[in-house]
Design a protein around this motif. Structure first.
Motif, PDB file in Angstrom:
ATOM      1  N   ALA A  16       0.822  -1.204   0.000  1.00 19.37           N
ATOM      2  CA  ALA A  16       0.000   0.000   0.000  1.00 19.37           C
ATOM      3  C   ALA A  16       0.859   1.257   0.000  1.00 19.37           C
ATOM      4  O   ALA A  16       0.446   2.261  -0.535  1.00 19.37           O
ATOM      5  CB  ALA A  16      -0.928  -0.002   1.212  1.00 19.37           C
ATOM      6  N   PHE A  17       2.049   1.200   0.620  1.00 19.32           N
ATOM      7  CA  PHE A  17       2.885   2.382   0.727  1.00 19.32           C
ATOM      8  C   PHE A  17       3.284   2.914  -0.647  1.00 19.32           C
ATOM      9  O   PHE A  17       3.241   4.111  -0.892  1.00 19.32           O
ATOM     10  CB  PHE A  17       4.144   2.069   1.554  1.00 19.32           C
ATOM     11  CG  PHE A  17       4.944   3.288   1.895  1.00 19.32           C
ATOM     12  CD1 PHE A  17       4.624   4.050   3.006  1.00 19.32           C
ATOM     13  CD2 PHE A  17       6.006   3.684   1.107  1.00 19.32           C
ATOM     14  CE1 PHE A  17       5.357   5.177   3.325  1.00 19.32           C
ATOM     15  CE2 PHE A  17       6.744   4.812   1.414  1.00 19.32           C
ATOM     16  CZ  PHE A  17       6.419   5.567   2.527  1.00 19.32           C
ATOM     17  N   ALA A  18       3.676   2.041  -1.544  1.00 19.25           N
ATOM     18  CA  ALA A  18       4.162   2.463  -2.858  1.00 19.25           C
ATOM     19  C   ALA A  18       3.060   2.534  -3.909  1.00 19.25           C
ATOM     20  O   ALA A  18       3.290   3.031  -5.006  1.00 19.25           O
ATOM     21  CB  ALA A  18       5.254   1.508  -3.344  1.00 19.25           C
ATOM     22  N   SER A  19       1.872   2.062  -3.592  1.00 13.82           N
ATOM     23  CA  SER A  19       0.816   1.952  -4.602  1.00 13.82           C
ATOM     24  C   SER A  19       0.299   3.295  -5.091  1.00 13.82           C
ATOM     25  O   SER A  19      -0.191   3.412  -6.205  1.00 13.82           O
ATOM     26  CB  SER A  19      -0.366   1.146  -4.049  1.00 13.82           C
ATOM     27  OG  SER A  19      -1.051   1.904  -3.051  1.00 13.82           O
ATOM     28  N   GLY A  20       0.382   4.311  -4.236  1.00 13.82           N
ATOM     29  CA  GLY A  20      -0.169   5.604  -4.610  1.00 13.82           C
ATOM     30  C   GLY A  20      -1.648   5.725  -4.280  1.00 13.82           C
ATOM     31  O   GLY A  20      -2.265   6.756  -4.531  1.00 13.82           O
ATOM     32  N   ASP A  21      -2.228   4.666  -3.703  1.00 15.20           N
ATOM     33  CA  ASP A  21      -3.640   4.725  -3.310  1.00 15.20           C
ATOM     34  C   ASP A  21      -3.866   5.746  -2.198  1.00 15.20           C
ATOM     35  O   ASP A  21      -4.903   6.390  -2.135  1.00 15.20           O
ATOM     36  CB  ASP A  21      -4.136   3.350  -2.837  1.00 15.20           C
ATOM     37  CG  ASP A  21      -4.176   2.335  -3.971  1.00 15.20           C
ATOM     38  OD1 ASP A  21      -4.167   2.751  -5.152  1.00 15.20           O
ATOM     39  OD2 ASP A  21      -4.206   1.123  -3.674  1.00 15.20           O
ATOM     40  N   LYS A  22      -2.899   5.843  -1.324  1.00 19.68           N
ATOM     41  CA  LYS A  22      -2.955   6.821  -0.245  1.00 19.68           C
ATOM     42  C   LYS A  22      -1.714   7.701  -0.369  1.00 19.68           C
ATOM     43  O   LYS A  22      -0.609   7.202  -0.562  1.00 19.68           O
ATOM     44  CB  LYS A  22      -2.949   6.136   1.121  1.00 19.68           C
ATOM     45  CG  LYS A  22      -4.178   5.310   1.422  1.00 19.68           C
ATOM     46  CD  LYS A  22      -4.084   4.739   2.829  1.00 19.68           C
ATOM     47  CE  LYS A  22      -5.143   3.735   3.184  1.00 19.68           C
ATOM     48  NZ  LYS A  22      -6.487   4.033   2.836  1.00 19.68           N
ATOM     49  N   LEU A  23      -1.900   9.005  -0.240  1.00 20.67           N
ATOM     50  CA  LEU A  23      -0.789   9.947  -0.341  1.00 20.67           C
ATOM     51  C   LEU A  23      -0.922  11.014   0.736  1.00 20.67           C
ATOM     52  O   LEU A  23      -1.979  11.144   1.367  1.00 20.67           O
ATOM     53  CB  LEU A  23      -0.765  10.608  -1.726  1.00 20.67           C
ATOM     54  CG  LEU A  23      -0.502   9.691  -2.923  1.00 20.67           C
ATOM     55  CD1 LEU A  23      -0.697  10.448  -4.227  1.00 20.67           C
ATOM     56  CD2 LEU A  23       0.897   9.094  -2.856  1.00 20.67           C
ATOM     57  N   GLY A  24       0.140  11.781   0.929  1.00 21.00           N
ATOM     58  CA  GLY A  24       0.109  12.899   1.862  1.00 21.00           C
ATOM     59  C   GLY A  24      -0.314  12.496   3.258  1.00 21.00           C
ATOM     60  O   GLY A  24       0.147  11.499   3.815  1.00 21.00           O
ATOM     61  N   GLY A  25      -1.230  13.269   3.839  1.00 22.21           N
ATOM     62  CA  GLY A  25      -1.715  13.027   5.195  1.00 22.21           C
ATOM     63  C   GLY A  25      -2.418  11.695   5.345  1.00 22.21           C
ATOM     64  O   GLY A  25      -2.339  11.053   6.407  1.00 22.21           O
ATOM     65  N   ASP A  26      -3.124  11.254   4.301  1.00 19.25           N
ATOM     66  CA  ASP A  26      -3.815   9.955   4.369  1.00 19.25           C
ATOM     67  C   ASP A  26      -2.815   8.815   4.521  1.00 19.25           C
ATOM     68  O   ASP A  26      -3.027   7.882   5.308  1.00 19.25           O
ATOM     69  CB  ASP A  26      -4.661   9.722   3.106  1.00 19.25           C
ATOM     70  CG  ASP A  26      -5.864  10.647   3.025  1.00 19.25           C
ATOM     71  OD1 ASP A  26      -6.262  11.206   4.070  1.00 19.25           O
ATOM     72  OD2 ASP A  26      -6.394  10.813   1.910  1.00 19.25           O
ATOM     73  N   LEU A  27      -1.711   8.888   3.780  1.00 18.19           N
ATOM     74  CA  LEU A  27      -0.684   7.852   3.878  1.00 18.19           C
ATOM     75  C   LEU A  27      -0.002   7.908   5.243  1.00 18.19           C
ATOM     76  O   LEU A  27       0.254   6.868   5.859  1.00 18.19           O
ATOM     77  CB  LEU A  27       0.353   8.000   2.765  1.00 18.19           C
ATOM     78  CG  LEU A  27       1.477   6.966   2.764  1.00 18.19           C
ATOM     79  CD1 LEU A  27       0.927   5.547   2.584  1.00 18.19           C
ATOM     80  CD2 LEU A  27       2.486   7.267   1.679  1.00 18.19           C
ATOM     81  N   LYS A  28       0.252   9.114   5.734  1.00 18.18           N
ATOM     82  CA  LYS A  28       0.866   9.258   7.059  1.00 18.18           C
ATOM     83  C   LYS A  28      -0.031   8.621   8.114  1.00 18.18           C
ATOM     84  O   LYS A  28       0.441   7.865   8.973  1.00 18.18           O
ATOM     85  CB  LYS A  28       1.109  10.727   7.378  1.00 18.18           C
ATOM     86  CG  LYS A  28       1.772  10.945   8.726  1.00 18.18           C
ATOM     87  CD  LYS A  28       1.855  12.424   9.064  1.00 18.18           C
ATOM     88  CE  LYS A  28       2.413  12.663  10.434  1.00 18.18           C
ATOM     89  NZ  LYS A  28       1.693  12.039  11.522  1.00 18.18           N
ATOM     90  N   ALA A  29      -1.332   8.891   8.057  1.00 16.33           N
ATOM     91  CA  ALA A  29      -2.274   8.317   9.026  1.00 16.33           C
ATOM     92  C   ALA A  29      -2.290   6.793   8.916  1.00 16.33           C
ATOM     93  O   ALA A  29      -2.311   6.084   9.935  1.00 16.33           O
ATOM     94  CB  ALA A  29      -3.671   8.887   8.793  1.00 16.33           C
TER      95      ALA A  29
ATOM     96  N   ASP B 100       7.814  14.401  -1.872  1.00 14.90           N
ATOM     97  CA  ASP B 100       7.100  15.610  -1.468  1.00 14.90           C
ATOM     98  C   ASP B 100       6.051  15.238  -0.429  1.00 14.90           C
ATOM     99  O   ASP B 100       5.509  14.127  -0.442  1.00 14.90           O
ATOM    100  CB  ASP B 100       6.398  16.265  -2.667  1.00 14.90           C
ATOM    101  CG  ASP B 100       7.369  16.947  -3.619  1.00 14.90           C
ATOM    102  OD1 ASP B 100       8.490  17.281  -3.193  1.00 14.90           O
ATOM    103  OD2 ASP B 100       6.998  17.135  -4.799  1.00 14.90           O
ATOM    104  N   ALA B 101       5.738  16.176   0.447  1.00 11.67           N
ATOM    105  CA  ALA B 101       4.757  15.927   1.507  1.00 11.67           C
ATOM    106  C   ALA B 101       3.409  15.487   0.944  1.00 11.67           C
ATOM    107  O   ALA B 101       2.701  14.693   1.563  1.00 11.67           O
ATOM    108  CB  ALA B 101       4.589  17.175   2.370  1.00 11.67           C
ATOM    109  N   SER B 102       3.067  15.974  -0.246  1.00 11.27           N
ATOM    110  CA  SER B 102       1.778  15.619  -0.849  1.00 11.27           C
ATOM    111  C   SER B 102       1.765  14.195  -1.402  1.00 11.27           C
ATOM    112  O   SER B 102       0.715  13.664  -1.729  1.00 11.27           O
ATOM    113  CB  SER B 102       1.417  16.608  -1.951  1.00 11.27           C
ATOM    114  OG  SER B 102       2.413  16.581  -2.962  1.00 11.27           O
ATOM    115  N   ASN B 103       2.930  13.580  -1.516  1.00 10.36           N
ATOM    116  CA  ASN B 103       3.024  12.186  -1.978  1.00 10.36           C
ATOM    117  C   ASN B 103       3.395  11.298  -0.783  1.00 10.36           C
ATOM    118  O   ASN B 103       2.663  11.257   0.180  1.00 10.36           O
ATOM    119  CB  ASN B 103       4.029  12.084  -3.127  1.00 10.36           C
ATOM    120  CG  ASN B 103       3.539  12.781  -4.382  1.00 10.36           C
ATOM    121  OD1 ASN B 103       2.375  12.703  -4.720  1.00 10.36           O
ATOM    122  ND2 ASN B 103       4.419  13.504  -5.044  1.00 10.36           N
ATOM    123  N   GLN B 104       4.528  10.608  -0.833  1.00 11.57           N
ATOM    124  CA  GLN B 104       4.928   9.745   0.276  1.00 11.57           C
ATOM    125  C   GLN B 104       5.753  10.478   1.327  1.00 11.57           C
ATOM    126  O   GLN B 104       6.046   9.930   2.391  1.00 11.57           O
ATOM    127  CB  GLN B 104       5.719   8.527  -0.250  1.00 11.57           C
ATOM    128  CG  GLN B 104       4.866   7.435  -0.830  1.00 11.57           C
ATOM    129  CD  GLN B 104       4.519   7.616  -2.294  1.00 11.57           C
ATOM    130  OE1 GLN B 104       4.882   8.607  -2.918  1.00 11.57           O
ATOM    131  NE2 GLN B 104       3.804   6.660  -2.851  1.00 11.57           N
TER     132      GLN B 104
END
Length: 155
Positions: free
Chosen positions: A1-14, A50-54
């Motif tokens: 899931a980390f590299a998939s791009g399904d979640k990015l930015g704050g969503d990925l951090k959470a 970038d913060a908006s990505n991973q």
């Protein structure tokens, strides 16, 4: 899931916060991310970080932890070994990516020093070539550090 791009930015951090210790090391995460997203067209500016990505998730994982930051650098070294140390836009990819990690606060001076000084057998693949290809970067970093010390002493 980390590299998939399904979640990015704050969503990925959470999501990463929820995973806690289940997540692999930062080094493994970054290496997998690079192999999945950057292998065909590596981005020297590291927009993936970038913060908006991973980047937001990575920043939380490495915050105030030179060892984790060093893991990011070793992941880049391994990635460049896999790609056979290319030049991108006239610059060695490993050097461009190291500069971006510094700019994006994913590796600080201590992390770069730890990476440079690490002589462990487990991390020697590509280390010599990485050191040679990042000499200009380390010269700049050392000069910048000396200037900061001089300014501090003057105050």
């Amino acid at each position: 899931a980390f590299a998939s791009g399904d979640k990015l930015g704050g969503d990925l951090k959470a999501w990463c916060d929820e995973q806690g210790t289940v997540l692999p090391s930062v080094e493994k995460l970054v290496f997998h991310l690079l192999m999945e997203t950057q292998k065909d067209e590596p981005n020297t500016e590291c927009t993936w970080a970038d913060a908006s990505n991973q980047g937001a998730a990575l920043a939380a994982m490495v915050e105030d932890d030179a060892s984790s930051m060093t893991g990011v650098l070793f992941a880049i070294q391994r990635f460049c070994v896999e790609l056979k140390f290319p030049r991108v836009g006239g610059e060695y990819l490993v050097q461009a990516m190291f500069r971006s990690m510094y700019r994006l606060d994913l590796a600080d001076e201590d992390a770069f020093e730890q990476w440079r000084d690490d002589e462990s057998a487990a991390r020697e693949d590509g280390k010599g070539k990485s050191i040679i290809q990042t000499m200009d970067w380390f010269n700049w970093l050392d000069e910048d550090d000396e200037e900061s010390e001089d300014e501090y002493e003057e105050e």
